[in-house]
Design a protein around this motif. Sequence first.
Motif, PDB file in Angstrom:
ATOM      1  N   GLY A   1       0.759  -1.135  -0.030  1.00  0.00           N
ATOM      2  CA  GLY A   1      -0.001  -0.017   0.007  1.00  0.00           C
ATOM      3  C   GLY A   1       0.894   1.389  -0.006  1.00  0.00           C
ATOM      4  N   GLU A   2       0.313   2.469  -0.385  1.00  0.00           N
ATOM      5  CA  GLU A   2       0.895   3.553  -0.699  1.00  0.00           C
ATOM      6  C   GLU A   2       1.186   4.572   0.725  1.00  0.00           C
ATOM      7  OE1 GLU A   2       2.582   5.045  -3.067  1.00  0.00           O
ATOM      8  OE2 GLU A   2       1.915   3.603  -4.523  1.00  0.00           O
ATOM      9  N   ASN A   3       0.404   3.934   1.802  1.00  0.00           N
ATOM     10  CA  ASN A   3       0.583   4.537   2.951  1.00  0.00           C
ATOM     11  C   ASN A   3       1.676   4.220   4.100  1.00  0.00           C
ATOM     12  OD1 ASN A   3      -1.431   6.381   2.325  1.00  0.00           O
ATOM     13  ND2 ASN A   3      -2.885   4.769   2.954  1.00  0.00           N
ATOM     14  N   ILE A   4       2.448   3.252   3.429  1.00  0.00           N
ATOM     15  CA  ILE A   4       3.396   2.730   4.527  1.00  0.00           C
ATOM     16  C   ILE A   4       4.632   3.715   4.586  1.00  0.00           C
ATOM     17  CG2 ILE A   4       3.007   0.249   3.861  1.00  0.00           C
ATOM     18  CD1 ILE A   4       5.594   0.255   2.077  1.00  0.00           C
ATOM     19  N   PRO A   5       5.249   3.690   5.699  1.00  0.00           N
ATOM     20  CA  PRO A   5       6.433   4.550   5.983  1.00  0.00           C
ATOM     21  C   PRO A   5       7.641   4.035   4.960  1.00  0.00           C
ATOM     22  CG  PRO A   5       5.847   3.467   7.962  1.00  0.00           C
ATOM     23  CD  PRO A   5       5.075   2.866   7.039  1.00  0.00           C
ATOM     24  N   TYR A   6       8.536   5.131   4.702  1.00  0.00           N
ATOM     25  CA  TYR A   6       9.652   4.556   4.060  1.00  0.00           C
ATOM     26  C   TYR A   6      10.464   3.494   4.297  1.00  0.00           C
ATOM     27  CZ  TYR A   6      13.880   5.529   1.217  1.00  0.00           C
ATOM     28  OH  TYR A   6      15.095   5.320   0.344  1.00  0.00           O
ATOM     29  N   LEU A   7      11.036   2.556   3.412  1.00  0.00           N
ATOM     30  CA  LEU A   7      11.666   1.428   4.017  1.00  0.00           C
ATOM     31  C   LEU A   7      12.910   1.811   4.763  1.00  0.00           C
ATOM     32  CD1 LEU A   7      11.224  -1.339   1.142  1.00  0.00           C
ATOM     33  CD2 LEU A   7       9.753  -0.796   3.077  1.00  0.00           C
ATOM     34  N   GLY A   8      13.532   2.736   4.333  1.00  0.00           N
ATOM     35  CA  GLY A   8      14.506   3.073   5.023  1.00  0.00           C
ATOM     36  C   GLY A   8      14.551   3.669   6.464  1.00  0.00           C
ATOM     37  N   ASP A   9      13.403   4.277   6.821  1.00  0.00           N
ATOM     38  CA  ASP A   9      13.247   4.379   8.174  1.00  0.00           C
ATOM     39  C   ASP A   9      12.694   3.108   9.059  1.00  0.00           C
ATOM     40  OD1 ASP A   9      13.295   7.093   7.618  1.00  0.00           O
ATOM     41  OD2 ASP A   9      10.852   7.398   7.055  1.00  0.00           O
ATOM     42  N   VAL A  10      12.184   2.140   8.535  1.00  0.00           N
ATOM     43  CA  VAL A  10      12.026   0.973   9.048  1.00  0.00           C
ATOM     44  C   VAL A  10      13.281   0.460   9.466  1.00  0.00           C
ATOM     45  CG1 VAL A  10      10.732  -1.266   9.048  1.00  0.00           C
ATOM     46  CG2 VAL A  10       9.684   0.683   7.811  1.00  0.00           C
ATOM     47  N   GLU A  11      14.148   0.174   8.410  1.00  0.00           N
ATOM     48  CA  GLU A  11      15.491  -0.396   8.713  1.00  0.00           C
ATOM     49  C   GLU A  11      16.161   0.252   9.785  1.00  0.00           C
ATOM     50  OE1 GLU A  11      18.841  -1.794   5.459  1.00  0.00           O
ATOM     51  OE2 GLU A  11      18.474   0.436   5.542  1.00  0.00           O
ATOM     52  N   LYS A  12      16.128   1.683   9.733  1.00  0.00           N
ATOM     53  CA  LYS A  12      17.019   2.224  10.720  1.00  0.00           C
ATOM     54  C   LYS A  12      16.244   2.196  12.238  1.00  0.00           C
ATOM     55  CE  LYS A  12      20.173   4.741   8.549  1.00  0.00           C
ATOM     56  NZ  LYS A  12      21.576   4.584   9.192  1.00  0.00           N
ATOM     57  N   ASN A  13      15.160   1.625  12.328  1.00  0.00           N
ATOM     58  CA  ASN A  13      14.478   1.431  13.697  1.00  0.00           C
ATOM     59  C   ASN A  13      14.577  -0.019  13.880  1.00  0.00           C
ATOM     60  OD1 ASN A  13      13.403   4.092  14.882  1.00  0.00           O
ATOM     61  ND2 ASN A  13      12.723   4.198  12.699  1.00  0.00           N
ATOM     62  N   MET A  14      15.175  -0.838  13.514  1.00  0.00           N
ATOM     63  CA  MET A  14      15.265  -2.598  13.974  1.00  0.00           C
ATOM     64  C   MET A  14      15.854  -2.410  15.365  1.00  0.00           C
ATOM     65  SD  MET A  14      16.665  -5.030  10.987  1.00  0.00           S
ATOM     66  CE  MET A  14      18.257  -3.970  10.381  1.00  0.00           C
ATOM     67  N   SER A  15      15.144  -3.312  16.146  1.00  0.00           N
ATOM     68  CA  SER A  15      15.418  -3.463  17.372  1.00  0.00           C
ATOM     69  C   SER A  15      17.013  -4.312  17.595  1.00  0.00           C
ATOM     70  CB  SER A  15      14.365  -4.273  18.036  1.00  0.00           C
ATOM     71  OG  SER A  15      13.176  -3.514  18.015  1.00  0.00           O
ATOM     72  N   LEU A  16      16.883  -5.255  16.886  1.00  0.00           N
ATOM     73  CA  LEU A  16      18.376  -6.001  16.928  1.00  0.00           C
ATOM     74  C   LEU A  16      18.647  -6.570  15.614  1.00  0.00           C
ATOM     75  CD1 LEU A  16      17.443  -8.559  19.899  1.00  0.00           C
ATOM     76  CD2 LEU A  16      18.904  -6.462  19.960  1.00  0.00           C
ATOM     77  N   ILE A  17      20.073  -7.093  15.473  1.00  0.00           N
ATOM     78  CA  ILE A  17      20.379  -7.869  14.358  1.00  0.00           C
ATOM     79  C   ILE A  17      21.037  -9.060  14.964  1.00  0.00           C
ATOM     80  CG2 ILE A  17      21.861  -7.921  12.359  1.00  0.00           C
ATOM     81  CD1 ILE A  17      21.342  -5.223  11.433  1.00  0.00           C
ATOM     82  N   LEU A  18      20.697 -10.359  14.615  1.00  0.00           N
ATOM     83  CA  LEU A  18      21.287 -11.524  14.818  1.00  0.00           C
ATOM     84  C   LEU A  18      22.327 -11.856  13.674  1.00  0.00           C
ATOM     85  CD1 LEU A  18      18.293 -13.425  16.605  1.00  0.00           C
ATOM     86  CD2 LEU A  18      19.949 -11.789  17.690  1.00  0.00           C
ATOM     87  N   THR A  19      23.569 -11.840  13.850  1.00  0.00           N
ATOM     88  CA  THR A  19      24.380 -12.159  12.721  1.00  0.00           C
ATOM     89  C   THR A  19      25.079 -13.539  12.997  1.00  0.00           C
ATOM     90  OG1 THR A  19      26.278 -11.357  11.660  1.00  0.00           O
ATOM     91  CG2 THR A  19      25.818 -10.621  13.628  1.00  0.00           C
ATOM     92  N   THR A  20      25.484 -14.432  12.177  1.00  0.00           N
ATOM     93  CA  THR A  20      25.922 -15.785  12.537  1.00  0.00           C
ATOM     94  C   THR A  20      27.437 -15.759  11.908  1.00  0.00           C
ATOM     95  OG1 THR A  20      25.166 -16.173  10.291  1.00  0.00           O
ATOM     96  CG2 THR A  20      23.815 -16.900  11.950  1.00  0.00           C
ATOM     97  N   VAL A  21      28.022 -15.017  12.778  1.00  0.00           N
ATOM     98  CA  VAL A  21      29.507 -15.006  12.474  1.00  0.00           C
ATOM     99  C   VAL A  21      30.255 -15.552  13.601  1.00  0.00           C
ATOM    100  CG1 VAL A  21      29.566 -12.634  11.422  1.00  0.00           C
ATOM    101  CG2 VAL A  21      29.752 -12.728  13.939  1.00  0.00           C
ATOM    102  N   ASN A  22      31.535 -16.005  13.221  1.00  0.00           N
ATOM    103  CA  ASN A  22      32.386 -16.697  14.258  1.00  0.00           C
ATOM    104  C   ASN A  22      33.798 -16.204  14.391  1.00  0.00           C
ATOM    105  OD1 ASN A  22      34.049 -18.402  12.714  1.00  0.00           O
ATOM    106  ND2 ASN A  22      32.189 -19.185  12.025  1.00  0.00           N
ATOM    107  N   PRO A  23      34.417 -16.500  15.522  1.00  0.00           N
ATOM    108  CA  PRO A  23      35.679 -15.896  15.775  1.00  0.00           C
ATOM    109  C   PRO A  23      36.855 -16.420  14.919  1.00  0.00           C
ATOM    110  CG  PRO A  23      35.160 -17.246  17.638  1.00  0.00           C
ATOM    111  CD  PRO A  23      34.150 -17.086  16.718  1.00  0.00           C
TER     112      PRO A  23
END
Length: 514
Positions: free
Chosen positions: A224-246
Motif C-alpha cells: 500500500g501507498e501509506n506505508i513509511p519509507y523502508l529506510g526508516d523501518v530499517e533504521k528502527n530495527m531493534s536487533l540484528i542477529l548475525t551468524t559470525v564466528n571468531p
Amino acid sequence: MRLTIVCIALFANYVQSSKVLGFFPAPSISHQRIFQPIWKELSLRGHEVTVITPDILNDLSLVNLTEIDVRIGYKVFEDLKLLEKMKSKNFVLIKILNIFHDIQRVMSSELQHEAVKKLIENDAKYFDVVLLQTSHLFPLVYGFGTKFSAPVIGISSMDLYLHAHDAVGNPTHPLVAPDIMLNLHGKLGFFDKISSVLHNILYRILYYWYALPMADKVARKHFGENIPYLGDVEKNMSLILTTVNPIIHPIRPNVPNMIEINQIHIREKKPLPKDLQDYLDSAPEGVVYFSLGSNVKSANISSEIRNIIIEALSELPYKVLWKWETDYLPNQPYNVLTRKWIPQQDVLGHPNIKVFITQGGLQSIEEAICNEVPMVGLPYITDQPYNVRKLEEFGIAIGLNPGTMTKDQFKRAILEVAGNKKYKERVREAKAILTDQPMKGVEKAVWWIEYVIRHKGAKHLRSPAADLSFFEYFLVDVALFFVFCALLLTYVVVKMIRWCRCRSKKGLTKEKAN
C-alpha cells in the motif's frame, strides 16, 4: 502439589505466548537451515509463529506453527541464473547490483503468493515481533515491518553487508573490518586500503540512493501507498542477529544490539543410513568427503574441472564419498561412491573422515570444525573465497582456485591435509575456541527475540550513530569545515604577504626618489 506446579508452568507459558512473524525469502536451503531452528524453537516454547519461507519444516508436531510455502522463489531464482551471475568476474559493485535486481524479482514472486497476499491484506492481524532475513541486499523485506508496526529483528545467515551495520550504528571502519565481498583481511596493502575506502563510499551511494528507493517503490505495490519509507523501518530495527564466528570473521567492536550467534544449525548426531555406515566403516585407511553444498552443485561444474577432479580422486589412496546430484557420474573412479543427498553432519562425525573438500560455505565450515575435520577449499561465490582464505590463515585448510587448479595441485592439497598432523591439531584448536561459549546459538537467538518481545522493542540499546548520516558519521562536514578554514587562513596569509611586499616596494621607491 505436583499437579499445581505443572498447571502454573503451563499458565506461565500461556501468558508469555506471543505472535511472531518471520519472512526468510532466500531460495537456498543452506541459508534456511540457519532460520529453521529459530522458528522451531520459538514454536516449541509456546509462541504462535507464522513463517513465510521457500523451505518449510512441515513438522506436524509443531501445532502452533504456520508455514507459508513460497517455493516459487526457487523457480524464479533458477530462471534468472542468479548463481552464474554470482560466479562472474564482474566488478564487485556491478555483481551486487545484479544480485539486487534479481533478488527483488524473487521476493516479488513470493509476495504475490495467495496466502502471503491474504496475510498482508488482513488488517485485523497483528504480531508482537517481526523476524526478517537481512543477510543480503533485501530491503524489500522491511515491508512487513511497515505493515504490522511491530518491533523488527534482522537475522543473517552470513556476515553482513555495510547497510545492515549502518542500520544499528555499528562501526564499519574500512581498514579494520573491510566488506566481506572484497575478500580482504589481515594487514592491507596501500591499494587494498584505497579499494576498501572507495567501496565503502560507492556501496552506500548504490544502496541509499538507488537500491533502497527502488525497493520502496516495489513495497508500495504490495503493502500500500501509506506505508513509511523502508529506510526508516530499517533504521528502527531493534536487533540484528548475525551468524559470525571468531575463526572466520574479523574481531570488531559491536554496538549492544548487534548480537553474534553461531553454530545455530549444529545438532546432535543421528545414525547414518546402513549403506553409508558400512562404506565408511570399511575404510580404515580413511575417507575423503566431497560436497560443494546446496547452491554450487557438483553436477553443475564444467566438464574440464570435473575431469581434473576425477583424475585426482582416482589416484588417491583413500575412498571418496562425493555428493553428486545426478544418477550418473561420467568416468566414475572405482574408489568413489556418489549420493544425491548426504547427511553431512553425521558423515563428518565418522572417525574415518580424513578431509572435507568444501566450497567454503559458513555452515559447512562450522560443521567441519565441530567434528575436527580439516578441509580443502574450492570457493566459488559470495563470501566463500574470503572464508577459505581465513581457514588457510588459521592452518586448518588449503584453498585452491577451482577455475585454474591442475590435477596435481588438487591431489597434493588433499594428501597434504590428510597426511600432515598439523591440520588436525589446528582444527582441534579451532573447535575449542568455537564451542567455548556460555549458551548455544539457538538458545541465545531465542533469548534475545523474547527480550525484544518483553520490552516491546529495544530502543534503549540503540546507538546514536544509527541516527547520523553518512557525512556526519565520517565527519565529512567537520573535515570540510577545517579545509575551508585552512584555505581561508592560506588566503589571508597570502594577501598579507602580498600587502607587506607591496608596502615594502612603495617604501623603497620613495627612498630612491628622495
